[in-house]
Design a protein around this motif. Structure first.
Motif, PDB file in Angstrom:
ATOM      1  N   HIS A   1      -9.356  -2.916  -8.722  1.00  0.00           N
ATOM      2  CA  HIS A   1      -9.139  -3.591  -7.669  1.00  0.00           C
ATOM      3  C   HIS A   1      -7.652  -4.312  -7.931  1.00  0.00           C
ATOM      4  O   HIS A   1      -7.466  -4.988  -9.003  1.00  0.00           O
ATOM      5  N   ILE A   2      -7.074  -4.624  -6.774  1.00  0.00           N
ATOM      6  CA  ILE A   2      -5.795  -5.464  -6.847  1.00  0.00           C
ATOM      7  C   ILE A   2      -6.141  -6.944  -6.932  1.00  0.00           C
ATOM      8  O   ILE A   2      -6.917  -7.543  -6.187  1.00  0.00           O
ATOM      9  N   ALA A   3      -5.850  -7.690  -8.236  1.00  0.00           N
ATOM     10  CA  ALA A   3      -6.317  -9.087  -8.284  1.00  0.00           C
ATOM     11  C   ALA A   3      -5.278  -9.881  -7.835  1.00  0.00           C
ATOM     12  O   ALA A   3      -5.492 -11.159  -7.464  1.00  0.00           O
ATOM     13  N   GLY A   4      -4.168  -9.329  -7.678  1.00  0.00           N
ATOM     14  CA  GLY A   4      -2.904 -10.223  -7.180  1.00  0.00           C
ATOM     15  C   GLY A   4      -1.445  -9.529  -7.285  1.00  0.00           C
ATOM     16  O   GLY A   4      -1.234  -8.394  -7.835  1.00  0.00           O
ATOM     17  N   ILE A   5      -0.581  -9.817  -6.286  1.00  0.00           N
ATOM     18  CA  ILE A   5       0.627  -9.361  -5.997  1.00  0.00           C
ATOM     19  C   ILE A   5       1.562 -10.211  -5.864  1.00  0.00           C
ATOM     20  O   ILE A   5       1.341 -11.470  -5.113  1.00  0.00           O
ATOM     21  N   GLY A   6       2.951 -10.352  -6.678  1.00  0.00           N
ATOM     22  CA  GLY A   6       3.771 -11.170  -6.595  1.00  0.00           C
ATOM     23  C   GLY A   6       4.818 -11.293  -7.752  1.00  0.00           C
ATOM     24  O   GLY A   6       4.559 -10.257  -8.681  1.00  0.00           O
ATOM     25  N   THR A   7       5.561 -12.359  -7.720  1.00  0.00           N
ATOM     26  CA  THR A   7       6.478 -12.472  -8.910  1.00  0.00           C
ATOM     27  C   THR A   7       5.588 -13.177 -10.177  1.00  0.00           C
ATOM     28  O   THR A   7       4.414 -13.572  -9.889  1.00  0.00           O
ATOM     29  N   HIS A   8       6.273 -13.071 -11.237  1.00  0.00           N
ATOM     30  CA  HIS A   8       5.724 -13.747 -12.379  1.00  0.00           C
ATOM     31  C   HIS A   8       5.405 -15.003 -12.058  1.00  0.00           C
ATOM     32  O   HIS A   8       3.998 -15.430 -12.429  1.00  0.00           O
ATOM     33  N   LYS A   9       6.215 -16.001 -11.585  1.00  0.00           N
ATOM     34  CA  LYS A   9       6.001 -17.184 -11.091  1.00  0.00           C
ATOM     35  C   LYS A   9       4.875 -17.611 -10.274  1.00  0.00           C
ATOM     36  O   LYS A   9       3.984 -18.383 -10.355  1.00  0.00           O
ATOM     37  N   GLU A  10       4.949 -16.697  -9.196  1.00  0.00           N
ATOM     38  CA  GLU A  10       3.946 -16.651  -8.267  1.00  0.00           C
ATOM     39  C   GLU A  10       2.544 -16.313  -8.813  1.00  0.00           C
ATOM     40  O   GLU A  10       1.631 -17.087  -8.405  1.00  0.00           O
TER      41      GLU A  10
ATOM     42  N   HIS B   1      -9.774   0.755  -2.803  1.00  0.00           N
ATOM     43  CA  HIS B   1      -8.887   0.243  -1.700  1.00  0.00           C
ATOM     44  C   HIS B   1      -7.716  -0.406  -2.281  1.00  0.00           C
ATOM     45  O   HIS B   1      -7.393  -1.653  -1.973  1.00  0.00           O
ATOM     46  N   ILE B   2      -6.661   0.382  -2.885  1.00  0.00           N
ATOM     47  CA  ILE B   2      -5.367  -0.215  -3.276  1.00  0.00           C
ATOM     48  C   ILE B   2      -4.273   0.056  -2.137  1.00  0.00           C
ATOM     49  O   ILE B   2      -4.266   0.998  -1.451  1.00  0.00           O
ATOM     50  N   SER B   3      -3.670  -1.135  -1.817  1.00  0.00           N
ATOM     51  CA  SER B   3      -2.438  -1.217  -0.685  1.00  0.00           C
ATOM     52  C   SER B   3      -1.400  -1.863  -1.341  1.00  0.00           C
ATOM     53  O   SER B   3      -1.554  -2.967  -2.052  1.00  0.00           O
ATOM     54  N   PHE B   4      -0.208  -1.426  -1.528  1.00  0.00           N
ATOM     55  CA  PHE B   4       0.976  -1.903  -1.848  1.00  0.00           C
ATOM     56  C   PHE B   4       2.200  -0.987  -1.423  1.00  0.00           C
ATOM     57  O   PHE B   4       2.032   0.301  -1.212  1.00  0.00           O
ATOM     58  N   SER B   5       3.437  -1.412  -1.474  1.00  0.00           N
ATOM     59  CA  SER B   5       4.293  -0.578  -1.483  1.00  0.00           C
ATOM     60  C   SER B   5       5.452  -1.182  -2.538  1.00  0.00           C
ATOM     61  O   SER B   5       5.698  -2.186  -2.955  1.00  0.00           O
ATOM     62  N   ALA B   6       6.444   0.176  -2.689  1.00  0.00           N
ATOM     63  CA  ALA B   6       7.749   0.009  -3.534  1.00  0.00           C
ATOM     64  C   ALA B   6       8.909   0.549  -2.900  1.00  0.00           C
ATOM     65  O   ALA B   6       8.856   1.600  -2.173  1.00  0.00           O
ATOM     66  N   LYS B   7       9.923  -0.250  -2.905  1.00  0.00           N
ATOM     67  CA  LYS B   7      11.193   0.001  -2.212  1.00  0.00           C
ATOM     68  C   LYS B   7      12.233   0.294  -3.117  1.00  0.00           C
ATOM     69  O   LYS B   7      12.455  -0.036  -4.425  1.00  0.00           O
ATOM     70  N   PRO B   8      13.268   1.005  -2.739  1.00  0.00           N
ATOM     71  CA  PRO B   8      14.484   1.260  -3.501  1.00  0.00           C
ATOM     72  C   PRO B   8      15.364   0.095  -3.937  1.00  0.00           C
ATOM     73  O   PRO B   8      15.308  -0.965  -3.041  1.00  0.00           O
ATOM     74  N   GLY B   9      15.831  -0.023  -4.976  1.00  0.00           N
ATOM     75  CA  GLY B   9      16.625  -1.120  -5.619  1.00  0.00           C
ATOM     76  C   GLY B   9      15.633  -2.427  -6.015  1.00  0.00           C
ATOM     77  O   GLY B   9      16.017  -3.223  -6.440  1.00  0.00           O
ATOM     78  N   GLU B  10      14.379  -2.000  -6.187  1.00  0.00           N
ATOM     79  CA  GLU B  10      13.473  -3.063  -6.666  1.00  0.00           C
ATOM     80  C   GLU B  10      12.643  -2.371  -7.646  1.00  0.00           C
ATOM     81  O   GLU B  10      12.226  -1.054  -7.858  1.00  0.00           O
ATOM     82  N   THR B  11      12.113  -3.246  -8.577  1.00  0.00           N
ATOM     83  CA  THR B  11      11.209  -2.775  -9.764  1.00  0.00           C
ATOM     84  C   THR B  11       9.767  -3.221  -9.403  1.00  0.00           C
ATOM     85  O   THR B  11       9.669  -4.763  -9.244  1.00  0.00           O
ATOM     86  N   THR B  12       8.861  -2.368  -9.417  1.00  0.00           N
ATOM     87  CA  THR B  12       7.355  -2.653  -9.311  1.00  0.00           C
ATOM     88  C   THR B  12       6.698  -2.613 -10.676  1.00  0.00           C
ATOM     89  O   THR B  12       6.623  -1.340 -10.886  1.00  0.00           O
ATOM     90  N   ALA B  13       6.052  -3.744 -10.919  1.00  0.00           N
ATOM     91  CA  ALA B  13       5.364  -3.260 -12.174  1.00  0.00           C
ATOM     92  C   ALA B  13       3.885  -3.557 -12.133  1.00  0.00           C
ATOM     93  O   ALA B  13       3.427  -4.094 -11.025  1.00  0.00           O
ATOM     94  N   ILE B  14       2.929  -2.809 -12.856  1.00  0.00           N
ATOM     95  CA  ILE B  14       1.720  -2.842 -12.832  1.00  0.00           C
ATOM     96  C   ILE B  14       1.084  -3.096 -14.074  1.00  0.00           C
ATOM     97  O   ILE B  14       1.479  -2.662 -14.933  1.00  0.00           O
TER      98      ILE B  14
END
Length: 574
Positions: free
Chosen positions: A543-552, A350-363
């Motif tokens: 499972h996704i344990a969290g999504i956000g920036t490093h600080k968040e 049950h993985i849900s996320f999005s990645a957009k142009p001009g952005e870096t998404t890290a896993i």
């Protein structure tokens, strides 16, 4: 075998020519005993030397004609069999190319190599034998029987006794041999598997001092194959002497009965000579049949293995009515679940996320958390069990694989390079790339310095698998290869692990400028590689344990805090 032999259609004219040539060869062979009978009765018995010369000359001409037919037939048979092998190899290679990783996991690389090489060689070899014997043997057997009866019907009782014995020997060999021939190919797969693992893993084997263990492992597999071959050869070794014993017994029986008939005056010497030659031709035709019965089961086992690969339907195929993506570089996972073949638990759930142009998404996540699985789903190396992977707003399964993968620059976890020059490897994704574009990509990937230091620069020839480069050099070339393609989506599957921190930092800084308009997805183990990403996805056991920036994530994700604290000191965290 019939499925395989459908590929002989382009050689139909050659096969018809082979049939005609073998028919002529058989007729020539069957006519010679009759002439020999005439020489004996009308030449030798009557001391007619000119008749012997005339008839002997005819025999030589007919024999020469038979030889010419045999040579041409053999040439055409070899040509057709080699063409069949080429066609089969091409078909199985192209079919394997269409496999998803599921099919590769199911069959295994070693058995696919064996089926593409050894199995097809077996089919080729048997095809040559069949094309050379399929007409000659039955015509010789039937024609020889008819002509032998015409010479002396009463002596055919010897053949009536001998032929069922020959048939019984052939049947016994086939009954014992077929299961063993099927086993041989599986044992050969095992030998290839062990050998391949030893050659590809030689560094690990030597590092752990397991050379002796691997040698014993290979010897066990080799001995197993050898023992099976010995069993097969024992059966064959019994058959040939048995056939020769029968043939010699028939010869002695004919001489004994023929001598009695000649003494009674009911048979002449010429007819006895002709009858014996026809009997030998009949028995030799059965010997040819027995040879085919030995070889056909082995070819049948090889053909079955070939057909199993060809009948395997790739789980990933292009849609019948494909859609076309309009937007550029958007990637979205919607409630995606995936389970590997034979696994009890899903690799990602049950993985849900999005990645957009001009952005870096890290896993990021622990070992086995599903990081590589996610990025393997983007180019459709696998299809999800549930949910959707969207690329540019379209379900990836509704795009053709060519269109989908043209959008992606994929850098795998294990850097894979091919035999050839550095320039040829970098042009893999974009054959039209200029020398300037290649040099620029290498500079961004921090590979230009070590390439320029080489004697031949970009024309340096790489060894198999790039073994003449270090791990970090191979990774940088893999990254440069993706950059040359200039795709909409960059996928880096733990592609910076072999780089030192300084090179890693310089490469990421250069990448940020180069990929400013593209979607970048990075899988990494090191926090330093992902902490500047626009979005970090933390995985834990699929499972996704969290999504956000490093600080968040430091503030609200316990799993991420544990990963960070295991890699960074308190001062670095502060």
């Amino acid at each position: 075998m019939l499925k395989v032999y459908r590929n002989l259609k382009p050689y139909l004219l050659s096969i018809l020519a082979i049939v005609l040539l073998q028919f002529l060869q058989a007729m020539a062979n069957l006519y010679l005993p009759n002439l020999m009978s005439d020489i004996t009765n009308k030449g030798i018995m009557l001391n007619d030397i000119p008749y012997i010369w005339r008839t002997g000359g005819r025999m030589l001409l007919i024999a020469a004609g038979g030889v010419i037919c045999a040579v041409i037939s053999s040439f055409l048979s070899s040509q057709a069999a080699m063409g069949l092998g080429k066609s089969l190899r091409s078909q199985i290679f192209r079919h394997i190319e269409s496999f998803s990783l599921n099919e590769f996991d199911r069959f295994g690389a070693s058995t696919l190599i064996t089926r593409t090489t050894n199995d097809i060689v077996q089919i080729q070899f048997v095809t040559v034998i069949l094309l050379n014997m399929m007409i000659l043997a039955p015509i010789t057997a039937v024609g020889g029987t008819i002509l032998a009866v015409r010479q002396d019907a009463s002596m055919t009782i010897i053949l009536a006794v001998a032929l069922p014995v020959v048939a019984a020997v052939i049947a016994l060999v086939a009954w014992k041999g077929i299961p063993l021939f099927q086993t041989v190919q599986a044992k050969l797969d095992r030998v290839n598997l062990v050998l391949r693992e030893k050659l590809t893993g030689i560094r690990v084997i030597r590092a752990f001092d397991r050379l002796e263990h691997e040698a014993k492992r290979f010897d066990t597999a080799s001995r197993d194959l050898t023992d099976t071959y010995i069993k097969v050869n024992r059966i064959i070794a019994v058959m040939i002497p048995a056939m020769l014993l029968i043939m010699n017994g028939v010869t002695l029986s004919m001489l004994w009965l023929g001598a009695i008939r000649i003494d009674e005056g009911s048979l002449n010497i010429g007819n006895l000579v002709a009858f014996m030659q026809y009997a030998m031709q009949i028995l030799f035709s059965f010997l040819m049949f027995s040879t085919m019965f030995i070889l056909i089961p082995r070819a049948q086992a090889a053909a079955d293995r070939y057909n199993k690969v060809m009948e395997a339907t790739p789980q990933i195929a292009d849609p019948k009515n494909p859609l076309h993506a309009v937007e550029a570089g958007y990637v979205e996972f919607r409630n995606v679940t995936f389970r590997y073949h034979g696994a009890e638990l899903p690799a990602v759930n049950h993985i849900s996320f999005s990645a957009k142009p001009g952005e870096t998404t890290a896993i990021i996540g622990g070992t086995g958390s599903g990081k590589s699985t996610i990025v393997n789903l983007i180019p459709r190396f696998y299809d999800p069990e549930e949910g959707e992977v969207l690329v540019d707003g379209v379900d990836a399964s509704r795009l053709t694989q060519e269109e989908l993968r043209a959008k992606i620059g994929f850098v795998p976890q294990k850097a894979v390079l091919f035999t050839g020059t550095i320039a040829e490897n970098l042009r893999l994704g974009n054959p039209a790339a200029t020398d300037e574009e290649i040099a620029h990509a290498a500079e961004v990937a921090q590979a230009a310095d070590f390439i320029d230091a080489m004697k031949d620069g970009y024309h340096t020839v790489l060894a198999e698998g790039g073994s003449n480069l270090s791990g970090g050099q191979k990774q940088r070339l893999s990254i440069a290869r993706a950059l040359v393609r200039r795709p909409e989506i960059y996928v880096f599957d733990d592609s910076f692990s072999a780089l030192d921190f300084k090179t890693d930092a310089k490469l990421r800084a250069a990448l940020k400028k180069e990929t400013a308009q593209s979607t970048v997805i990075i899988v990494a183990q090191r926090v330093g590689t992902v902490m500047d990403a626009d979005r970090i996805i933390v995985l834990d056991e699929g499972h996704i344990a969290g999504i956000g920036t490093h600080k968040e994530l430091l503030e609200r994700c316990e799993v991420y805090r544990e990963i960070v604290s295991s890699q960074l000191s308190k001062e670095e965290l502060a």
